[in-house]
Structure formats: C-alpha cells, structure tokens
Scaffold this motif. Structure first.
Motif, PDB file in Angstrom:
ATOM      1  N   PHE A   1     -79.469 -49.207  -0.828  1.00  0.00           N
ATOM      2  CA  PHE A   1     -79.402 -47.290  -0.535  1.00  0.00           C
ATOM      3  C   PHE A   1     -80.791 -47.202  -1.331  1.00  0.00           C
ATOM      4  O   PHE A   1     -81.994 -47.221  -2.173  1.00  0.00           O
TER       5      PHE A   1
ATOM      6  N   VAL B   1     -82.742 -49.232  -3.648  1.00  0.00           N
ATOM      7  CA  VAL B   1     -81.859 -50.404  -4.080  1.00  0.00           C
ATOM      8  C   VAL B   1     -80.883 -50.924  -3.518  1.00  0.00           C
ATOM      9  O   VAL B   1     -79.771 -50.698  -3.183  1.00  0.00           O
TER      10      VAL B   1
ATOM     11  N   LYS C   1     -70.035 -53.821  -9.217  1.00  0.00           N
ATOM     12  CA  LYS C   1     -68.534 -53.122  -9.093  1.00  0.00           C
ATOM     13  C   LYS C   1     -67.471 -52.614  -7.919  1.00  0.00           C
ATOM     14  O   LYS C   1     -67.217 -52.400  -7.336  1.00  0.00           O
ATOM     15  N   SER C   2     -68.250 -51.009  -8.932  1.00  0.00           N
ATOM     16  CA  SER C   2     -67.584 -50.116  -7.871  1.00  0.00           C
ATOM     17  C   SER C   2     -67.855 -49.818  -6.755  1.00  0.00           C
ATOM     18  O   SER C   2     -67.231 -49.575  -5.601  1.00  0.00           O
ATOM     19  N   SER C   3     -69.295 -50.035  -6.326  1.00  0.00           N
ATOM     20  CA  SER C   3     -70.229 -50.332  -4.564  1.00  0.00           C
ATOM     21  C   SER C   3     -68.990 -51.092  -3.747  1.00  0.00           C
ATOM     22  O   SER C   3     -68.791 -50.916  -2.904  1.00  0.00           O
TER      23      SER C   3
ATOM     24  N   GLY D   1     -74.084 -51.693 -13.039  1.00  0.00           N
ATOM     25  CA  GLY D   1     -74.664 -51.110 -12.755  1.00  0.00           C
ATOM     26  C   GLY D   1     -74.870 -52.639 -11.899  1.00  0.00           C
ATOM     27  O   GLY D   1     -75.657 -53.334 -10.379  1.00  0.00           O
TER      28      GLY D   1
ATOM     29  N   HIS E   1     -63.665 -54.365 -17.857  1.00  0.00           N
ATOM     30  CA  HIS E   1     -65.239 -54.700 -19.418  1.00  0.00           C
ATOM     31  C   HIS E   1     -64.530 -55.353 -20.319  1.00  0.00           C
ATOM     32  O   HIS E   1     -64.967 -56.205 -20.469  1.00  0.00           O
TER      33      HIS E   1
ATOM     34  N   GLN F   1     -62.742 -45.240 -11.541  1.00  0.00           N
ATOM     35  CA  GLN F   1     -63.740 -45.567 -12.172  1.00  0.00           C
ATOM     36  C   GLN F   1     -63.407 -43.593 -13.040  1.00  0.00           C
ATOM     37  O   GLN F   1     -63.356 -42.939 -14.487  1.00  0.00           O
TER      38      GLN F   1
HETATM   39  N1  LIG Z   1     -74.198 -43.056  -3.805  1.00  0.00           N
HETATM   40  C1  LIG Z   1     -74.883 -44.453  -4.329  1.00  0.00           C
HETATM   41  N2  LIG Z   1     -76.063 -43.959  -4.501  1.00  0.00           N
HETATM   42  C2  LIG Z   1     -77.417 -44.615  -5.221  1.00  0.00           C
HETATM   43  N3  LIG Z   1     -77.411 -45.466  -5.533  1.00  0.00           N
HETATM   44  C3  LIG Z   1     -75.658 -45.537  -6.292  1.00  0.00           C
HETATM   45  C4  LIG Z   1     -74.760 -45.524  -5.643  1.00  0.00           C
HETATM   46  N4  LIG Z   1     -73.418 -45.756  -5.479  1.00  0.00           N
HETATM   47  C5  LIG Z   1     -74.289 -46.549  -6.800  1.00  0.00           C
HETATM   48  N5  LIG Z   1     -75.270 -47.476  -6.710  1.00  0.00           N
HETATM   49  C6  LIG Z   1     -76.284 -48.221  -7.558  1.00  0.00           C
HETATM   50  O1  LIG Z   1     -75.897 -49.220  -7.132  1.00  0.00           O
HETATM   51  C7  LIG Z   1     -75.960 -50.143  -7.859  1.00  0.00           C
HETATM   52  C8  LIG Z   1     -74.674 -50.842  -8.485  1.00  0.00           C
HETATM   53  O2  LIG Z   1     -73.478 -49.006  -8.084  1.00  0.00           O
HETATM   54  P1  LIG Z   1     -71.896 -49.838  -9.239  1.00  0.00           P
HETATM   55  O3  LIG Z   1     -71.845 -48.380  -9.441  1.00  0.00           O
HETATM   56  O4  LIG Z   1     -71.813 -50.190  -8.381  1.00  0.00           O
HETATM   57  O5  LIG Z   1     -72.255 -50.662 -10.195  1.00  0.00           O
HETATM   58  P2  LIG Z   1     -70.864 -51.034 -11.225  1.00  0.00           P
HETATM   59  O6  LIG Z   1     -70.707 -52.214 -11.306  1.00  0.00           O
HETATM   60  O7  LIG Z   1     -69.669 -50.452 -11.181  1.00  0.00           O
HETATM   61  O8  LIG Z   1     -71.498 -50.650 -12.495  1.00  0.00           O
HETATM   62  P3  LIG Z   1     -70.718 -49.744 -14.105  1.00  0.00           P
HETATM   63  O9  LIG Z   1     -70.075 -51.135 -14.943  1.00  0.00           O
HETATM   64  O10 LIG Z   1     -71.345 -49.351 -14.378  1.00  0.00           O
HETATM   65  O11 LIG Z   1     -69.837 -49.255 -13.132  1.00  0.00           O
HETATM   66  C9  LIG Z   1     -76.635 -49.885  -9.436  1.00  0.00           C
HETATM   67  O12 LIG Z   1     -78.082 -49.712  -9.478  1.00  0.00           O
HETATM   68  C10 LIG Z   1     -76.371 -48.400  -8.899  1.00  0.00           C
HETATM   69  O13 LIG Z   1     -77.646 -46.836  -9.066  1.00  0.00           O
END
Ligand SMILES: Nc1ncnc2c1ncn2[C@@H]1O[C@H](COP(=O)(O)OP(=O)(O)OP(=O)(O)O)[C@@H](O)[C@H]1O
Ligand SMILES: [Mg+2]
Length: 270
Positions: free
Chosen positions: A29, A32, A58-60, A55, A226, A101
């Motif tokens: 992104f 990032v 995982k969700s990505s 961060g 988690h 989530q």
């Molecule tokens: N739509 C978006 N635009 C910009 N950055 C994003 C977007 N979605 C995720 N990110 C960034 O990508 C990275 C991974 O985020 P993600 O939500 O996938 O993490 P996660 O492992 O699911 O975290 P959590 O345990 O908090 O849910 C982070 O730095 C987040 O800020």
C-alpha cells in the motif's frame, strides 16, 4: 495448553490434497509492504491457522485470497484454478467464504435474514421473480430458508431467529456471522479472529462450532486467531507472519519450537 495438538492425524482425521495454494504473494500500500513473498498451502479438511503480531499482514492475506485486495505479485491457486486476482463473487461461487475481523452484519435485520444474505449467492431466479415471490422463485426461497434453519439449529441460536442482530451480545453476533458464511456452503472457510473480544465461555463455544464445522461438514478452515491456546489446540498446521514476512510454518509443535517465532511473537505479551 495443547491438549489436542498434533494428534489430528492419529484421531483418524483425513487430511487431503492441497486445495488452496498461495505462491509468492507480495502486497504493497504505497510505501507499506503489507506482504512480502508469502507462500504456503492449505490441505483439504485441515485447520490451518495464520498467526502473528498486530499489523503482521494476516487480514491482508485473507483479503488477497478472497479477492478484496489485488496483490502486486504472486499467484493463488484454488481448487485447481490459478488466479492473480478474482472478484469476490467468483471466489464465493468457487466455494470460499469468510467472516470478518470487524463484523459485517446488518444490525437492524433479524438473525434469519442476515444468514439468508449468505444464500443470495446461490439463488438462481432473477431479482424480479424473487421480488414477486412467484413460481420457481418462491420454491427456491423455501429451500433456502430450510437450509438456513438447519444452520440456526446447528449453531444453537433458535431462540434468537427473529431478533435484530444489533440487540444480541457480541459473542452471538460472531456466531451469526459464522452462520452467514456457512450459508454459502463453502469448501474453504476463512475466519478472521472469530473469537476476538469474547469471554472464556463464548470462546469455548466458538471453538466447538469451528471443530464441528470442520469434522461434520468436512470444511477446510483457515483461521486467524490471537489466542495461542486455541490456535495450538485446534490447528493442524500454523503459518507465522511478522512484518509481512513468513517466519514460520509447520505443526503447532514445530512452530512453538521455532526460534524466530519465539522471538517475534510468543515472547511478546500478545
Ligand atoms: N487498506 C489498507 N490501506 C493501507 N494500509 C493497509 C491497508 N490494509 C492493511 N494495511 C497495512 O498493512 C499492514 C498489515 O495489516 P493487516 O490488517 O493485514 O494486519 P493484521 O496482521 O491483520 O493485524 P491485526 O492483528 O491488528 O488484525 C499494516 O501495516 C496495515 O496498516
Ligand atoms: Mg487483522
């Protein structure tokens, strides 16, 4: 903490061939790097967890799999079909469903109507006939309602069938969200923190439903969670992400013994 871990094979559970293969996925992104060169696979019938600190990406990762995000690099193969990107409807039609989530339910709508939204993908009649509730559309709707009633029984939420979802306690809302995903009759179910914010009892219930879905319906499960106790207990294999990179992959025991994982994740206060 690991009562059942590592015993899934000896319990007679049949883990099948690879059903979902994630290959060299990178997602950015702007500046990032959310995911960097991630590869892993998921076998039929297994419970495959993705863990990692906040961060970690995982969700990505789930969003790439179900077509919400378009990765800059890499390929995903699902049920033998390879795609760089698919739209959400195509992915759903191929047998992939997910929970979110942050709940994505219609708070003002009843439990039964929310779960029905999961069936929409399967409805064949056009919207005009559906609106008139006429002929084939009416018969089709009956069959769908019947299926939804089975899900409601399975999830033990009969008492709340007509209740607006917004009035239910959080734990039950998460259960309805699971029901909506199950209504799509997925081959693979992606669960993004299904137990977040739950009390111990609610977590135990959710855990039991996930295991039941896996065992009774044979549904393959990809789980982000988690709670390490839960993850180590119910997973067949675990992928560990940290800062968008994969730092571990294996059985719960293997992952627990991995130095990088201990340093990056298990040693923290998560
Ligand atoms: N739509 C978006 N635009 C910009 N950055 C994003 C977007 N979605 C995720 N990110 C960034 O990508 C990275 C991974 O985020 P993600 O939500 O996938 O993490 P996660 O492992 O699911 O975290 P959590 O345990 O908090 O849910 C982070 O730095 C987040 O800020
Ligand atoms: Mg997340």
């Amino acid at each position: 903490m690991n009562g059942m871990n590592g015993t899934s094979d000896t319990q007679g559970k049949k883990i099948g061939d690879v059903i979902l293969d994630v290959s060299n996925i990178s997602l950015r992104f702007g500046g990032v790097k959310a995911l960097t060169d991630i590869s892993f696979n998921v076998r039929e019938h297994e419970i495959r967890s993705i863990i990692g600190p906040n961060g970690a990406g995982k969700s990505s990762m789930l969003n790439c799999i179900n077509g919400v995000y378009v990765p800059q690099e890499g390929r995903i193969t699902f049920r033998g079909q390879t795609f760089g990107h698919m739209n959400r409807r195509q992915v759903a039609e191929m047998g992939l469903a997910r929970t979110f989530q942050n709940l994505a339910l219609f708070k003002g709508m009843s439990v039964i109507d929310n779960i029905m939204t999961g069936r929409n993908m399967k409805m064949r009649s056009n919207l005009f006939l559906q609106a008139l509730r006429w002929g084939p559309a009416e018969r089709e709707e009956c069959a769908h309602r019947e299926h939804v009633e089975h899900i409601i029984d399975f999830l033990e939420i009969q008492a709340f069938r007509k209740t607006p979802v917004g009035r239910l306690p959080y734990g039950l809302q998460k259960r309805v969200d699971l029901g909506r995903a199950l209504a799509m009759e997925p081959k693979v179910l992606l669960l993004d923190e299904p137990m977040a914010g739950m009390n111990v009892e609610e977590k135990q219930d959710m855990c039991r439903f996930i295991l039941d879905v896996n065992e009774e319906f044979g549904t393959t499960i990809v789980l982000i969670e988690h709670d390490m106790g839960v993850v180590m207990d119910i997973s067949d294999r675990v992928v560990v992400l940290d800062y968008g990179k994969k730092i571990g992959d294996g059985t719960p025991d293997e992952v627990r013994g991995n130095e990088d994982v201990i340093r990056a994740y298990l040693g923290t206060s998560h």
